[in-house]
Enzyme design. Structure first.
Site, PDB file in Angstrom:
ATOM      1  N   LYS A   1       0.837  -1.208   0.000  1.00  0.00           N
ATOM      2  CA  LYS A   1       0.000   0.000   0.000  1.00  0.00           C
ATOM      3  C   LYS A   1       0.867   1.252   0.000  1.00  0.00           C
ATOM      4  CE  LYS A   1      -3.997  -2.144   2.214  1.00  0.00           C
ATOM      5  NZ  LYS A   1      -4.871  -2.182   3.418  1.00  0.00           N
TER       6      LYS A   1
ATOM      7  N   GLY B   1      -0.762   1.142   5.975  1.00  0.00           N
ATOM      8  CA  GLY B   1      -1.058   0.285   7.115  1.00  0.00           C
ATOM      9  C   GLY B   1      -2.086  -0.777   6.782  1.00  0.00           C
ATOM     10  N   ASP B   2      -2.016  -1.875   7.501  1.00  0.00           N
ATOM     11  CA  ASP B   2      -3.030  -2.911   7.366  1.00  0.00           C
ATOM     12  C   ASP B   2      -3.157  -3.662   8.686  1.00  0.00           C
ATOM     13  OD1 ASP B   2      -4.747  -4.199   5.091  1.00  0.00           O
ATOM     14  OD2 ASP B   2      -4.054  -5.838   6.372  1.00  0.00           O
ATOM     15  N   THR B   3      -4.383  -3.962   9.050  1.00  0.00           N
ATOM     16  CA  THR B   3      -4.655  -4.672  10.296  1.00  0.00           C
ATOM     17  C   THR B   3      -5.218  -6.047   9.984  1.00  0.00           C
ATOM     18  OG1 THR B   3      -5.042  -2.590  11.464  1.00  0.00           O
ATOM     19  CG2 THR B   3      -5.919  -4.589  12.480  1.00  0.00           C
TER      20      THR B   3
END
Length: 194
Positions: free
Chosen positions: A56, A72-74
């Site tokens: 990203k 960011g990624d969760t």
């Protein structure tokens, strides 16, 4: 507020990440990344969070090469029969009910990957937290799904919203569970200035 040498771009449309980043940076551009998350998901949830955050950030940095881009990624993961299983965003209400049923009365991991790309370098990390849910009845699950909140969130819940009432314990950073570990991002951004 941090004073940085480059403009900041958040590679996410998440209102939660925007709100958290606004605690660190006064004014930033929001340009959500367009990546195929399913194609980039791997078996290891830790690696999934790291890969997605990196891809990203890189995808958006290509459009903003003179900026600091934060991706960011969760990833929400729970152990099922000895295997860590990733719970992405639910595809429909039935899928949300399934996920919340899996989380009910159990502890799961929340892994938030962050990648920061700027003209002179790149930095990334994964912040791990554990969240424990109280047991939820079918009625509670249905009521929570009816709010619509679970539908755009990994694991079908938002800590900052209605799901908070079902959380009995957080081990780790609550901001990270919401989507952006503010303390670690602050430290990473300070390093860019030096």
């Amino acid at each position: 507020m941090l004073q940085l040498d480059y403009p900041v771009v958040l590679a996410s449309g998440s209102p939660r990440r925007q709100e958290l980043l606004s605690q660190l940076v006064d004014g930033f551009l929001v340009d959500p990344a367009d990546v195929d998350e399913d194609a980039l998901t791997v078996e290891d949830p830790w690696q999934t969070a790291k890969i997605l955050a990196r891809e990203k950030a890189l995808e958006v940095f290509a459009r903003h090469p003179d900026s600091i881009v934060i991706g960011g990624d969760t990833v929400v993961a729970i152990e099922i029969e000895g295997v860590m299983t990733q719970l992405s965003k639910p595809v429909d209400e039935g899928d949300a009910a399934r996920m919340l049923g899996l989380l009910s009365g159990k502890t799961h991991e929340v892994l938030t990957g962050i990648c920061i790309k700027w003209p002179k370098g790149i930095s990334s990390f994964v912040e791990r937290s554990e969240v424990t849910f109280a047991p939820m009845t079918d009625g509670q699950i249905r009521s929570y799904i009816a709010t619509g909140e679970p539908m755009d969130k990994a694991g079908a819940y938002g800590l900052q919203g209605g799901a908070r009432q079902y959380v009995t314990q957080i081990r780790g950073d609550a901001d990270s569970v919401i989507g952006l570990p503010v303390g670690r991002v602050r430290e990473a951004l300070k390093e860019i200035r030096n």
